[in-house]
Structures are given as C-alpha cells and as structure tokens.
Design a protein around this motif. Structure first.
Motif, PDB file in Angstrom:
ATOM      1  N   GLY A 239       0.834  -1.181   0.000  1.00 60.34           N
ATOM      2  CA  GLY A 239       0.000   0.000   0.000  1.00 60.34           C
ATOM      3  C   GLY A 239       0.873   1.237   0.000  1.00 60.34           C
ATOM      4  O   GLY A 239       1.783   1.377  -0.792  1.00 60.34           O
ATOM      5  N   GLY A 240       0.624   2.146   0.919  1.00 62.03           N
ATOM      6  CA  GLY A 240       1.442   3.347   1.022  1.00 62.03           C
ATOM      7  C   GLY A 240       2.569   3.185   2.002  1.00 62.03           C
ATOM      8  O   GLY A 240       3.175   4.171   2.423  1.00 62.03           O
ATOM      9  N   LYS A 241       2.870   1.940   2.390  1.00 59.42           N
ATOM     10  CA  LYS A 241       3.889   1.700   3.409  1.00 59.42           C
ATOM     11  C   LYS A 241       5.098   0.981   2.815  1.00 59.42           C
ATOM     12  O   LYS A 241       4.979   0.166   1.908  1.00 59.42           O
ATOM     13  N   ILE A 242       6.262   1.300   3.373  1.00 59.11           N
ATOM     14  CA  ILE A 242       7.501   0.638   2.998  1.00 59.11           C
ATOM     15  C   ILE A 242       7.942  -0.199   4.181  1.00 59.11           C
ATOM     16  O   ILE A 242       8.060   0.304   5.295  1.00 59.11           O
ATOM     17  N   VAL A 243       8.179  -1.487   3.965  1.00 60.15           N
ATOM     18  CA  VAL A 243       8.630  -2.382   5.027  1.00 60.15           C
ATOM     19  C   VAL A 243      10.051  -2.821   4.704  1.00 60.15           C
ATOM     20  O   VAL A 243      10.321  -3.295   3.607  1.00 60.15           O
ATOM     21  N   SER A 244      10.960  -2.646   5.666  1.00 58.49           N
ATOM     22  CA  SER A 244      12.355  -2.996   5.407  1.00 58.49           C
ATOM     23  C   SER A 244      13.039  -3.477   6.674  1.00 58.49           C
ATOM     24  O   SER A 244      12.505  -3.373   7.773  1.00 58.49           O
ATOM     25  N   GLY A 245      14.258  -3.989   6.506  1.00 58.63           N
ATOM     26  CA  GLY A 245      15.040  -4.417   7.653  1.00 58.63           C
ATOM     27  C   GLY A 245      14.434  -5.569   8.411  1.00 58.63           C
ATOM     28  O   GLY A 245      14.516  -5.627   9.633  1.00 58.63           O
ATOM     29  N   SER A 246      13.815  -6.518   7.739  1.00 61.63           N
ATOM     30  CA  SER A 246      13.130  -7.624   8.415  1.00 61.63           C
ATOM     31  C   SER A 246      14.108  -8.524   9.157  1.00 61.63           C
ATOM     32  O   SER A 246      15.175  -8.862   8.644  1.00 61.63           O
ATOM     33  N   GLY A 247      13.720  -8.920  10.361  1.00 60.96           N
ATOM     34  CA  GLY A 247      14.494  -9.881  11.127  1.00 60.96           C
ATOM     35  C   GLY A 247      15.818  -9.364  11.649  1.00 60.96           C
ATOM     36  O   GLY A 247      16.703 -10.158  11.980  1.00 60.96           O
ATOM     37  N   LEU A 248      15.980  -8.054  11.743  1.00 62.01           N
ATOM     38  CA  LEU A 248      17.213  -7.500  12.284  1.00 62.01           C
ATOM     39  C   LEU A 248      17.091  -7.322  13.793  1.00 62.01           C
ATOM     40  O   LEU A 248      15.997  -7.209  14.339  1.00 62.01           O
ATOM     41  N   SER A 249      18.232  -7.277  14.463  1.00 60.18           N
ATOM     42  CA  SER A 249      18.245  -7.029  15.905  1.00 60.18           C
ATOM     43  C   SER A 249      18.208  -5.526  16.145  1.00 60.18           C
ATOM     44  O   SER A 249      19.124  -4.802  15.747  1.00 60.18           O
ATOM     45  N   TYR A 250      17.151  -5.060  16.805  1.00 61.72           N
ATOM     46  CA  TYR A 250      17.016  -3.644  17.110  1.00 61.72           C
ATOM     47  C   TYR A 250      17.346  -3.335  18.562  1.00 61.72           C
ATOM     48  O   TYR A 250      17.540  -2.180  18.926  1.00 61.72           O
ATOM     49  N   GLY A 251      17.389  -4.362  19.389  1.00 60.31           N
ATOM     50  CA  GLY A 251      17.723  -4.167  20.791  1.00 60.31           C
ATOM     51  C   GLY A 251      18.354  -5.428  21.354  1.00 60.31           C
ATOM     52  O   GLY A 251      18.072  -6.534  20.896  1.00 60.31           O
ATOM     53  N   VAL A 252      19.222  -5.260  22.344  1.00 62.58           N
ATOM     54  CA  VAL A 252      19.891  -6.413  22.946  1.00 62.58           C
ATOM     55  C   VAL A 252      19.989  -6.208  24.451  1.00 62.58           C
ATOM     56  O   VAL A 252      20.064  -5.086  24.944  1.00 62.58           O
ATOM     57  N   LYS A 253      19.934  -7.314  25.175  1.00 60.53           N
ATOM     58  CA  LYS A 253      20.238  -7.325  26.599  1.00 60.53           C
ATOM     59  C   LYS A 253      21.442  -8.227  26.800  1.00 60.53           C
ATOM     60  O   LYS A 253      21.523  -9.302  26.214  1.00 60.53           O
ATOM     61  N   VAL A 254      22.377  -7.791  27.622  1.00 57.97           N
ATOM     62  CA  VAL A 254      23.504  -8.642  27.978  1.00 57.97           C
ATOM     63  C   VAL A 254      23.237  -9.218  29.364  1.00 57.97           C
ATOM     64  O   VAL A 254      22.280  -8.843  30.040  1.00 57.97           O
ATOM     65  N   ASN A 255      24.078 -10.152  29.790  1.00 58.28           N
ATOM     66  CA  ASN A 255      23.946 -10.676  31.151  1.00 58.28           C
ATOM     67  C   ASN A 255      23.972  -9.521  32.151  1.00 58.28           C
ATOM     68  O   ASN A 255      24.642  -8.513  31.912  1.00 58.28           O
ATOM     69  N   PRO A 256      23.253  -9.646  33.269  1.00 55.55           N
ATOM     70  CA  PRO A 256      23.192  -8.537  34.239  1.00 55.55           C
ATOM     71  C   PRO A 256      24.552  -8.019  34.670  1.00 55.55           C
ATOM     72  O   PRO A 256      24.719  -6.828  34.925  1.00 55.55           O
ATOM     73  N   VAL A 257      25.530  -8.915  34.755  1.00 56.55           N
ATOM     74  CA  VAL A 257      26.894  -8.513  35.108  1.00 56.55           C
ATOM     75  C   VAL A 257      27.841  -9.021  34.025  1.00 56.55           C
ATOM     76  O   VAL A 257      27.783 -10.196  33.644  1.00 56.55           O
ATOM     77  N   CYS A 258      28.700  -8.136  33.520  1.00 58.71           N
ATOM     78  CA  CYS A 258      29.653  -8.524  32.484  1.00 58.71           C
ATOM     79  C   CYS A 258      30.874  -9.181  33.114  1.00 58.71           C
ATOM     80  O   CYS A 258      31.009  -9.244  34.339  1.00 58.71           O
ATOM     81  N   ALA A 259      31.773  -9.668  32.282  1.00 55.03           N
ATOM     82  CA  ALA A 259      32.947 -10.405  32.758  1.00 55.03           C
ATOM     83  C   ALA A 259      33.893  -9.489  33.527  1.00 55.03           C
ATOM     84  O   ALA A 259      33.976  -8.285  33.258  1.00 55.03           O
ATOM     85  N   THR A 260      34.614 -10.072  34.482  1.00 55.35           N
ATOM     86  CA  THR A 260      35.622  -9.344  35.252  1.00 55.35           C
ATOM     87  C   THR A 260      36.859 -10.216  35.429  1.00 55.35           C
ATOM     88  O   THR A 260      36.814 -11.428  35.224  1.00 55.35           O
ATOM     89  N   ARG A 261      37.952  -9.592  35.837  1.00 55.61           N
ATOM     90  CA  ARG A 261      39.159 -10.331  36.208  1.00 55.61           C
ATOM     91  C   ARG A 261      39.002 -10.826  37.645  1.00 55.61           C
ATOM     92  O   ARG A 261      38.198 -10.279  38.412  1.00 55.61           O
ATOM     93  N   PRO A 262      39.769 -11.841  38.040  1.00 55.56           N
ATOM     94  CA  PRO A 262      39.636 -12.383  39.402  1.00 55.56           C
ATOM     95  C   PRO A 262      39.847 -11.356  40.503  1.00 55.56           C
ATOM     96  O   PRO A 262      39.239 -11.442  41.576  1.00 55.56           O
ATOM     97  N   ASP A 263      40.709 -10.338  40.259  1.00 52.97           N
ATOM     98  CA  ASP A 263      40.988  -9.361  41.304  1.00 52.97           C
ATOM     99  C   ASP A 263      40.123  -8.106  41.220  1.00 52.97           C
ATOM    100  O   ASP A 263      40.322  -7.158  41.974  1.00 52.97           O
ATOM    101  N   ASP A 264      39.165  -8.072  40.302  1.00 51.30           N
ATOM    102  CA  ASP A 264      38.250  -6.920  40.221  1.00 51.30           C
ATOM    103  C   ASP A 264      37.210  -7.015  41.328  1.00 51.30           C
ATOM    104  O   ASP A 264      36.591  -8.064  41.523  1.00 51.30           O
ATOM    105  N   TRP A 265      37.000  -5.930  42.041  1.00 46.04           N
ATOM    106  CA  TRP A 265      36.017  -5.927  43.130  1.00 46.04           C
ATOM    107  C   TRP A 265      34.744  -5.164  42.783  1.00 46.04           C
ATOM    108  O   TRP A 265      33.739  -5.275  43.462  1.00 46.04           O
ATOM    109  N   TYR A 266      34.782  -4.394  41.696  1.00 44.87           N
ATOM    110  CA  TYR A 266      33.606  -3.611  41.314  1.00 44.87           C
ATOM    111  C   TYR A 266      32.940  -4.275  40.110  1.00 44.87           C
ATOM    112  O   TYR A 266      33.584  -4.509  39.087  1.00 44.87           O
ATOM    113  N   PRO A 267      31.645  -4.608  40.180  1.00 45.22           N
ATOM    114  CA  PRO A 267      30.986  -5.309  39.070  1.00 45.22           C
ATOM    115  C   PRO A 267      30.885  -4.453  37.816  1.00 45.22           C
ATOM    116  O   PRO A 267      30.678  -3.239  37.903  1.00 45.22           O
TER     117      PRO A 267
END
Length: 289
Positions: A239-267
C-alpha cells in the motif's frame, strides 16, 4: 626507615584521599561539559528511547550480527558491539526460547508510531523534484524477543572461553579495563514506514520504483541508520507503506553482570545513564575496581 615508612603511608593516604575527592566530584557533581558532550554524541531518537525503556540497549545500526550467547566487546555506553567469540548456532538453538514477556513488549512497540523529522520529507521532495511527501512516520512490526536462560548462557560462556583464542582476547580487553559482555536476549523486528502524500493518495502512484528504492535508502539512513545494502535486499511495498530491515536485531540485553578479572572488586554493568557512566569511570578507572 621509620620516617620513610611514615612518608610512604602519608603518600598513600593523600593518594587515596585525592581519589575519593575525585569520586565525590564525578558522581555527585558531574560537570556541565560532560553532559553537553555526551548529549551531542547521543542525539535523541524516539524509537531508540522506546526500546531502551523496555530494558534493551538499542543496536545501532540494526544487524543480524548481535544476539544471545556470543561474547562482545561493548562500548561503555552500551551502543556498539564488536564480536569477540561467536557462539555456535547449534549450542544457541538448543537453549534459545521466546521470552514470556514477548507479547507485552511486542504490543508496546507495535503501538508506538514515530514521526521522522521534517528534513526527511524535505529531502525526499528535493530528490523527486516535486512537493509530494507531506509526512513520514515509522514503527516496528513483527516484533519478537528471544533469550537464553542465564544458567545455560553461563555454560556457553565457559565453552567459548575454553578456546585459547577467545580467552586471550577476553583477558586482553579486561586488562585494558574494557567491557566484555555476553548477549542474553535480543529484540528482532522489521520497520514499517508510512509516507503521507499531500494529495492523500498512494505513494506508489506518484513515484517510480527506482525512486521508491532511493527514498527507502534515505529513510533508513535518516531514521534508524540501517545500511543501504540491508534495506534494498529486503524491501517490500505494501500500500502506502515501505517495510524494510526484516528480522534485524534492534535491541539487545547482555547478562546482568559482564565479565571481570579475578581481582576486580567492582561489578561491570553497562550503565543506563550519564550518572552510571560517571560512576563506572570513578570506581573502575580512578579507584581501580
């Protein structure tokens, strides 16, 4: 010797005090320049704001390359993702599920309609050489949310980092105080544009197919920053609409806490605000967390 020890202790105390003062300043009284610079680097976008309000970090530009299971080098504002270790599709497929909250999120996003800036319509009219387009609006459609339970995601992370190459890059980035995060859920969708003509008619009756394709590329670039090649590879006109970008990732969530080194104390957590970014800077960079 005692005086030398006392001097060293005094130096350490002063150093600690200076860091604490810096922490108070950075967290409690962020400078105007910091806020202005950050605001200039992150222009407002209604669709991205809606995605963020639902707990996702907007993926700019939308892509098929960001998803659950894989490990990413993430910029500290959560905007950009570079793959460090890609999860095996078979491993992901075994544990990937549709989120229980998918229906609610899909409803929220598909109900929202966003108006593109007037400059987009002006550009299209200038390209066409005639004043046809009055307004451009857009919304997400075909929204779905997929996720991996955290315990299963941990198993994938352990498997990935058992590979020497993956582990080497993870360790190297963590040593540089960079953020290494694992994708946990993803919001996939299509974008649907509506072009309202001044005459109120179907846009297809007033422009040619090549012109429509060119306009779509500009719409994607101006509105959601989708690469031209991705848009033109999957272009539908309904119709009067354009549909594009199907199946793309528009948003992401990562794990609540990202990776750290063994001696890191701040998450390590990707911040949602300038305050969070300032806090990360203080505790990670200044205080060595």
């Amino acid at each position: 010797m005692a005086s030398d020890g006392a001097g060293a202790a005094m130096g350490m105390t002063r150093s600690t005090l200076l860091k604490l003062v810096a922490a108070v300043i950075a967290i409690g009284v962020p400078t105007v320049g910091f806020f202005v610079a950050s605001a200039q680097n992150r222009p407002a976008n209604a669709m991205r704001e809606s995605i963020q309000e639902l707990g996702f970090y907007p993926v700019v530009p939308p892509t098929t390359l960001v998803g659950p299971g894989s490990v990413y080098h993430v910029t500290r504002d959560g905007r950009f993702y570079r793959t460090i270790c890609r999860a095996d599709e078979t491993d992901v497929g075994k544990v990937l599920v549709r989120s229980p909250s998918e229906e609610t999120i899909a409803h929220e996003l598909q109900q929202g309609e966003y108006k593109a800036g007037g400059q987009v319509a002006d550009f299209l009219n200038a390209r066409l050489g005639r004043n046809i387009v009055e307004t451009v609006t857009y919304r997400l459609s075909d929204v779905a949310m997929l996720e991996i339970p955290l315990d299963k995601n941990e198993e994938i992370f352990v498997k990935l980092t058992a590979e020497p190459g993956c582990k080497a890059w993870v360790d190297r980035l963590l040593d540089e105080k960079e953020f290494v995060c694992q994708g946990q859920s993803v919001l996939i969708a299509s974008v649907q544009y509506s072009l309202k003509t001044r005459a109120g008619g179907d846009i297809r009756t007033e422009v040619s197919a090549p012109e429509m394709s060119e306009m779509t590329s500009k719409l994607a670039e101006a509105v959601i920053e989708t690469p031209k090649a991705l848009v033109n590879a999957d272009l539908r006109i309904e119709g009067g609409k354009i549909v594009s970008g199907s199946g793309l990732s528009y948003g992401v969530k990562v794990n609540p806490v990202c990776a750290t080194r063994p001696d890191d104390w701040y998450p390590r957590r990707i911040p949602w605000s300038l305050y969070g970014r300032a806090k990360n800077f203080v505790f990670i960079d200044l205080l060595g967390g």
